[in-house]
Design a protein around this motif. Structure first.
Motif, short mmCIF file in Angstrom:
data_model
loop_
_atom_site.label_atom_id
_atom_site.label_comp_id
_atom_site.label_asym_id
_atom_site.label_seq_id
_atom_site.Cartn_x
_atom_site.Cartn_y
_atom_site.Cartn_z
N ILE A 79 38.27 -3.87 -13.34
CA ILE A 79 38.67 -5.03 -13.98
C ILE A 79 39.15 -6.17 -12.96
CG2 ILE A 79 39.84 -6.22 -15.76
CD1 ILE A 79 40.14 -3.51 -17.29
N HIS A 80 38.40 -7.28 -12.88
CA HIS A 80 38.99 -8.47 -11.95
C HIS A 80 39.99 -9.09 -12.71
CE1 HIS A 80 36.40 -6.77 -9.00
NE2 HIS A 80 35.32 -6.81 -9.87
N SER A 81 41.04 -9.57 -12.04
CA SER A 81 42.09 -10.33 -12.61
C SER A 81 42.62 -11.37 -11.74
CB SER A 81 43.18 -9.60 -13.29
OG SER A 81 43.68 -8.81 -12.26
N ILE A 82 43.27 -12.40 -12.35
CA ILE A 82 44.17 -13.27 -11.66
C ILE A 82 45.39 -13.62 -12.52
CG2 ILE A 82 42.20 -14.54 -10.68
CD1 ILE A 82 42.90 -16.97 -12.57
N GLN A 130 55.72 -12.98 -11.23
CA GLN A 130 54.66 -12.66 -10.20
C GLN A 130 54.74 -11.33 -9.76
OE1 GLN A 130 54.04 -15.31 -7.27
NE2 GLN A 130 53.91 -17.26 -8.45
N ARG A 131 55.94 -10.79 -9.29
CA ARG A 131 56.07 -9.50 -8.41
C ARG A 131 55.68 -8.49 -9.68
NH1 ARG A 131 60.06 -12.41 -5.67
NH2 ARG A 131 61.63 -11.95 -7.10
N VAL A 132 56.39 -8.65 -10.86
CA VAL A 132 56.35 -7.59 -12.18
C VAL A 132 54.60 -7.38 -12.41
CG1 VAL A 132 56.64 -7.10 -14.52
CG2 VAL A 132 58.63 -7.81 -12.71
N LEU A 133 54.08 -8.56 -12.61
CA LEU A 133 52.71 -8.38 -12.80
C LEU A 133 51.99 -7.63 -11.71
CD1 LEU A 133 52.19 -11.86 -14.69
CD2 LEU A 133 51.84 -9.51 -15.78
N LYS A 134 52.05 -8.02 -10.42
CA LYS A 134 51.38 -7.56 -9.30
C LYS A 134 51.67 -5.94 -9.22
CE LYS A 134 51.34 -11.61 -6.14
NZ LYS A 134 51.88 -12.28 -5.12
N LYS A 135 52.81 -5.67 -9.32
CA LYS A 135 53.11 -4.06 -9.44
C LYS A 135 52.47 -3.54 -10.63
CE LYS A 135 55.77 -0.30 -8.39
NZ LYS A 135 55.31 0.48 -9.41
N TYR A 136 52.69 -4.02 -11.73
CA TYR A 136 51.95 -3.43 -12.95
C TYR A 136 50.29 -3.36 -12.71
CZ TYR A 136 56.15 -3.74 -15.61
OH TYR A 136 57.44 -3.53 -15.95
N ILE A 137 49.74 -4.28 -12.23
CA ILE A 137 48.12 -4.29 -11.83
C ILE A 137 47.96 -3.31 -11.08
CG2 ILE A 137 46.43 -5.45 -10.97
CD1 ILE A 137 47.64 -8.14 -12.48
N GLY A 138 48.80 -3.15 -9.81
CA GLY A 138 48.67 -2.19 -8.94
C GLY A 138 48.82 -0.76 -9.39
N ASP A 139 49.69 -0.50 -10.47
CA ASP A 139 49.84 0.92 -10.72
C ASP A 139 48.78 1.22 -11.80
OD1 ASP A 139 52.29 1.42 -9.51
OD2 ASP A 139 53.47 0.37 -11.12
N MET A 140 47.91 0.28 -12.19
CA MET A 140 46.78 0.72 -13.26
C MET A 140 45.79 1.65 -12.53
SD MET A 140 47.56 -0.24 -16.07
CE MET A 140 46.06 -0.30 -17.00
N GLY A 141 45.34 1.33 -11.46
CA GLY A 141 44.31 1.84 -10.55
C GLY A 141 42.76 1.48 -11.15
N MET A 163 42.21 -1.61 -12.06
CA MET A 163 42.30 -3.16 -12.10
C MET A 163 42.48 -3.69 -10.39
SD MET A 163 44.94 -3.99 -15.09
CE MET A 163 44.44 -5.67 -15.32
N GLU A 164 41.80 -4.94 -10.22
CA GLU A 164 41.91 -5.52 -9.05
C GLU A 164 42.40 -7.00 -9.11
OE1 GLU A 164 39.10 -7.14 -5.15
OE2 GLU A 164 38.37 -5.91 -6.81
N LEU A 165 43.57 -7.42 -8.54
CA LEU A 165 44.24 -8.70 -8.63
C LEU A 165 42.99 -9.37 -7.54
CD1 LEU A 165 46.07 -10.71 -9.47
CD2 LEU A 165 47.76 -9.91 -7.89
#
Length: 235
Positions: free
Chosen positions: A2-5, A14-25, A27-29
């Protein structure tokens, strides 16, 4: 994948969202933007599957951005203001995350994406169940304050609020005690009383129906909680 912005002007969020997106496995920011106009230019040439969108933004609001989108990706709104929830669903958003939100709540929102509903959410549940937060963010006025979870000594209920006591100071949270009971690791944070959750690593000794953290701090153990508490602590 899943590609996201992210469209968010506050660095802590921003930091919280980046961390959560990275933890999903799964998803790509692709990018992060502090205002919606920058994101509009990006989306003209780089389509994405999902946007994490704040409502209060400089230049144009998140709602105005939603109205202006033509080929709209899936949208998950992130905001500290609950009063926009009803209006936002008029624009067919996937979900509405009220800051500060936990990883579990984030996973719940992402799992509503149609592509994940088709595939099933077993992989999301595995991620959610294995995740232990290292930090939490609590809302204080217009700020979100970061607290190291390992630094929390205990949490005390105060009417409709809770007080989070760390080694250096205490912080007032708008979340009730049950929120922390549900979102902190139950192997490390234990409810010992109707008004207290305790980080068991901070225990100095247990004396009768009290827990001593230091010579100046003793917490009561409620009768209804003592049996479970003692099983966890004394193995």
């Amino acid at each position: 994948m899943i590609h996201s912005i992210i469209i968010e002007d506050q660095p802590p969020a921003q930091r919280v969202l980046k961390k959560y997106i990275g933890d999903m496995g799964n998803m790509e920011l692709k990018a992060t933007f502090v205002d919606a106009l920058q994101a509009m230019d990006f989306l003209k040439s780089e389509p994405v599957d999902l946007i994490f969108l704040d409502i209060h933004l400089p230049k144009i609001s998140g709602i105005d951005f939603l109205k202006a989108l033509t080929n709209k990706p899936h949208i998950i709104l992130t905001t500290a203001f609950s009063e926009y929830a009803l209006e936002s669903y008029e624009y067919d958003v996937v979900d509405y995350l009220l800051k500060p939100f936990s990883f579990e709540r984030f996973v719940q929102a992402v799992s509503k994406l149609p592509i994940l509903k088709q595939e099933g959410v077993s992989s999301l549940n595995k991620i959610e169940n294995s995740f232990t937060p290292e930090v939490i963010f609590i809302k204080s006025g217009y700020e979100h304050i970061k607290i190291e979870v390992s630094d929390i000594r205990f949490i005390q209920s105060d009417a409709d609020y809770t007080e989070i006591f760390t080694s250096k100071k205490k912080h007032l949270s708008q979340e009730p005690l049950r929120h922390w009971e549900e979102h902190l690791d139950s192997k490390k944070f234990v409810r010992i009383h109707k008004s207290y959750i305790l980080n068991i690593s901070k225990i100095q000794k247990i004396v009768g129906n009290q827990v001593r953290l230091d010579e100046n701090t003793n917490l009561p153990i409620g009768r209804a909680y003592k049996k479970v508490f003692m099983k966890i602590v004394i193995k």
